[in-house]
Design a protein around this motif. Structure first.
Motif, PDB file in Angstrom:
ATOM      1  N   ILE A 157       1.035  -1.244  -0.044  1.00  0.00           N
ATOM      2  CA  ILE A 157      -0.185   0.008  -0.070  1.00  0.00           C
ATOM      3  C   ILE A 157       0.452   1.317   0.008  1.00  0.00           C
ATOM      4  O   ILE A 157       0.602   2.355  -0.620  1.00  0.00           O
ATOM      5  CB  ILE A 157      -1.284   0.093   1.138  1.00  0.00           C
ATOM      6  N   THR A 158       2.167   1.231   1.057  1.00  0.00           N
ATOM      7  CA  THR A 158       2.663   2.467   0.770  1.00  0.00           C
ATOM      8  C   THR A 158       3.342   2.760  -0.333  1.00  0.00           C
ATOM      9  O   THR A 158       4.012   3.226  -0.358  1.00  0.00           O
ATOM     10  CB  THR A 158       3.075   2.883   2.378  1.00  0.00           C
ATOM     11  N   ASN A 159       3.938   1.344  -0.387  1.00  0.00           N
ATOM     12  CA  ASN A 159       5.460   1.779  -1.735  1.00  0.00           C
ATOM     13  C   ASN A 159       4.803   0.393  -2.577  1.00  0.00           C
ATOM     14  O   ASN A 159       6.213  -0.348  -2.328  1.00  0.00           O
ATOM     15  CB  ASN A 159       6.706   1.534  -0.850  1.00  0.00           C
ATOM     16  N   PRO A 160       4.104   0.483  -2.889  1.00  0.00           N
ATOM     17  CA  PRO A 160       4.170  -1.100  -3.844  1.00  0.00           C
ATOM     18  C   PRO A 160       5.540  -1.044  -4.932  1.00  0.00           C
ATOM     19  O   PRO A 160       5.713  -2.076  -5.624  1.00  0.00           O
ATOM     20  CB  PRO A 160       2.640  -0.377  -4.946  1.00  0.00           C
ATOM     21  N   VAL A 161       5.458   0.084  -5.431  1.00  0.00           N
ATOM     22  CA  VAL A 161       6.795  -0.064  -6.566  1.00  0.00           C
ATOM     23  C   VAL A 161       8.363  -0.497  -5.864  1.00  0.00           C
ATOM     24  O   VAL A 161       8.994  -2.075  -6.397  1.00  0.00           O
ATOM     25  CB  VAL A 161       7.465   1.883  -7.425  1.00  0.00           C
ATOM     26  N   GLY A 162       8.691  -0.518  -4.955  1.00  0.00           N
ATOM     27  CA  GLY A 162       9.938  -0.686  -3.858  1.00  0.00           C
ATOM     28  C   GLY A 162       9.674  -2.469  -4.100  1.00  0.00           C
ATOM     29  O   GLY A 162      10.158  -2.957  -3.981  1.00  0.00           O
ATOM     30  N   TYR A 163       8.314  -2.547  -3.174  1.00  0.00           N
ATOM     31  CA  TYR A 163       8.377  -4.129  -2.466  1.00  0.00           C
ATOM     32  C   TYR A 163       7.955  -5.147  -4.085  1.00  0.00           C
ATOM     33  O   TYR A 163       8.276  -5.625  -4.452  1.00  0.00           O
ATOM     34  CB  TYR A 163       6.697  -3.648  -2.790  1.00  0.00           C
ATOM     35  N   PHE A 164       7.524  -4.823  -5.640  1.00  0.00           N
ATOM     36  CA  PHE A 164       7.856  -5.210  -6.600  1.00  0.00           C
ATOM     37  C   PHE A 164       9.046  -5.391  -6.950  1.00  0.00           C
ATOM     38  O   PHE A 164       9.400  -6.709  -7.695  1.00  0.00           O
ATOM     39  CB  PHE A 164       6.821  -4.567  -7.152  1.00  0.00           C
ATOM     40  N   GLN A 165      10.024  -4.423  -6.990  1.00  0.00           N
ATOM     41  CA  GLN A 165      11.306  -4.343  -7.332  1.00  0.00           C
ATOM     42  C   GLN A 165      11.506  -5.390  -6.593  1.00  0.00           C
ATOM     43  O   GLN A 165      12.990  -5.730  -6.909  1.00  0.00           O
ATOM     44  CB  GLN A 165      12.012  -2.948  -7.501  1.00  0.00           C
ATOM     45  N   HIS A 166      11.671  -5.793  -5.066  1.00  0.00           N
ATOM     46  CA  HIS A 166      12.848  -6.359  -4.506  1.00  0.00           C
ATOM     47  C   HIS A 166      12.087  -7.886  -4.086  1.00  0.00           C
ATOM     48  O   HIS A 166      12.163  -8.468  -3.242  1.00  0.00           O
ATOM     49  CB  HIS A 166      12.746  -5.647  -3.010  1.00  0.00           C
ATOM     50  N   MET A 167      10.717  -7.893  -4.910  1.00  0.00           N
ATOM     51  CA  MET A 167      10.347  -9.097  -5.214  1.00  0.00           C
ATOM     52  C   MET A 167      10.596 -10.050  -5.413  1.00  0.00           C
ATOM     53  O   MET A 167      11.208 -10.137  -6.221  1.00  0.00           O
ATOM     54  CB  MET A 167       8.849  -9.400  -5.025  1.00  0.00           C
ATOM     55  N   PRO A 168      11.347 -11.697  -4.560  1.00  0.00           N
ATOM     56  CA  PRO A 168      11.356 -12.756  -5.207  1.00  0.00           C
ATOM     57  C   PRO A 168      10.916 -13.436  -6.351  1.00  0.00           C
ATOM     58  O   PRO A 168       9.707 -12.997  -6.652  1.00  0.00           O
ATOM     59  CB  PRO A 168      12.097 -13.795  -4.635  1.00  0.00           C
ATOM     60  N   LYS A 169      11.489 -13.466  -7.454  1.00  0.00           N
ATOM     61  CA  LYS A 169      11.695 -14.208  -9.664  1.00  0.00           C
ATOM     62  C   LYS A 169      11.299 -15.757  -9.063  1.00  0.00           C
ATOM     63  O   LYS A 169      10.561 -15.458  -9.952  1.00  0.00           O
ATOM     64  CB  LYS A 169      12.481 -13.662 -10.001  1.00  0.00           C
ATOM     65  N   SER A 170      11.012 -16.182  -7.889  1.00  0.00           N
ATOM     66  CA  SER A 170      11.211 -18.015  -8.036  1.00  0.00           C
ATOM     67  C   SER A 170      10.743 -18.170  -5.912  1.00  0.00           C
ATOM     68  O   SER A 170      11.071 -17.054  -5.132  1.00  0.00           O
ATOM     69  CB  SER A 170      12.384 -18.524  -8.283  1.00  0.00           C
ATOM     70  N   GLY A 171      10.192 -19.445  -6.873  1.00  0.00           N
ATOM     71  CA  GLY A 171      10.199 -19.629  -4.894  1.00  0.00           C
ATOM     72  C   GLY A 171       8.768 -20.441  -4.797  1.00  0.00           C
ATOM     73  O   GLY A 171       8.303 -20.534  -3.993  1.00  0.00           O
ATOM     74  N   GLY A 172       8.281 -20.089  -6.424  1.00  0.00           N
ATOM     75  CA  GLY A 172       6.963 -21.160  -5.885  1.00  0.00           C
ATOM     76  C   GLY A 172       5.648 -20.477  -5.517  1.00  0.00           C
ATOM     77  O   GLY A 172       5.804 -19.422  -5.274  1.00  0.00           O
ATOM     78  N   TYR A 173       4.409 -20.734  -5.600  1.00  0.00           N
ATOM     79  CA  TYR A 173       3.030 -20.318  -5.677  1.00  0.00           C
ATOM     80  C   TYR A 173       2.602 -20.402  -4.494  1.00  0.00           C
ATOM     81  O   TYR A 173       1.666 -20.097  -4.403  1.00  0.00           O
ATOM     82  CB  TYR A 173       2.233 -20.995  -6.918  1.00  0.00           C
ATOM     83  N   ALA A 174       3.244 -20.919  -3.589  1.00  0.00           N
ATOM     84  CA  ALA A 174       1.918 -21.829  -2.218  1.00  0.00           C
ATOM     85  C   ALA A 174       1.655 -20.469  -1.528  1.00  0.00           C
ATOM     86  O   ALA A 174       0.520 -20.168  -0.605  1.00  0.00           O
ATOM     87  CB  ALA A 174       2.619 -23.090  -1.158  1.00  0.00           C
ATOM     88  N   ASN A 175       3.242 -19.599  -1.121  1.00  0.00           N
ATOM     89  CA  ASN A 175       2.844 -17.860  -0.226  1.00  0.00           C
ATOM     90  C   ASN A 175       2.074 -17.026  -1.409  1.00  0.00           C
ATOM     91  O   ASN A 175       1.259 -16.619  -0.086  1.00  0.00           O
ATOM     92  CB  ASN A 175       4.673 -17.477   0.306  1.00  0.00           C
ATOM     93  N   PRO A 176       2.296 -16.946  -2.313  1.00  0.00           N
ATOM     94  CA  PRO A 176       1.318 -15.967  -3.272  1.00  0.00           C
ATOM     95  C   PRO A 176       0.392 -16.464  -2.980  1.00  0.00           C
ATOM     96  O   PRO A 176      -0.822 -15.255  -2.733  1.00  0.00           O
ATOM     97  CB  PRO A 176       1.862 -15.548  -4.560  1.00  0.00           C
TER      98      PRO A 176
END
Length: 52
Positions: free
Chosen positions: A20-39
């Motif tokens: 909510i407060t920093n969507p660009v920063g959140y998605f820039q640093h989000m891991p690109k791997s790791g599966g679907y369970a947590n999302p």
């Protein structure tokens, strides 16, 4: 070695606040791997909030 993911409500709250407060920063640093369970869990928890 099998690592089991645990559900942490504080982490979900922190992630929601960051989105909510920093969507660009959140998605820039989000891991690109790791599966679907947590999302999927995250989306389910956030979607549940809109139902109530």
């Amino acid at each position: 070695m099998n690592e089991q993911a645990t559900f942490d409500i504080n982490q979900v709250i922190a992630q929601a606040r960051e989105i909510i407060t920093n969507p660009v920063g959140y998605f820039q640093h989000m891991p690109k791997s790791g599966g679907y369970a947590n999302p999927v869990i995250f989306v389910a928890v956030m979607g549940r909030q809109w139902v109530w």
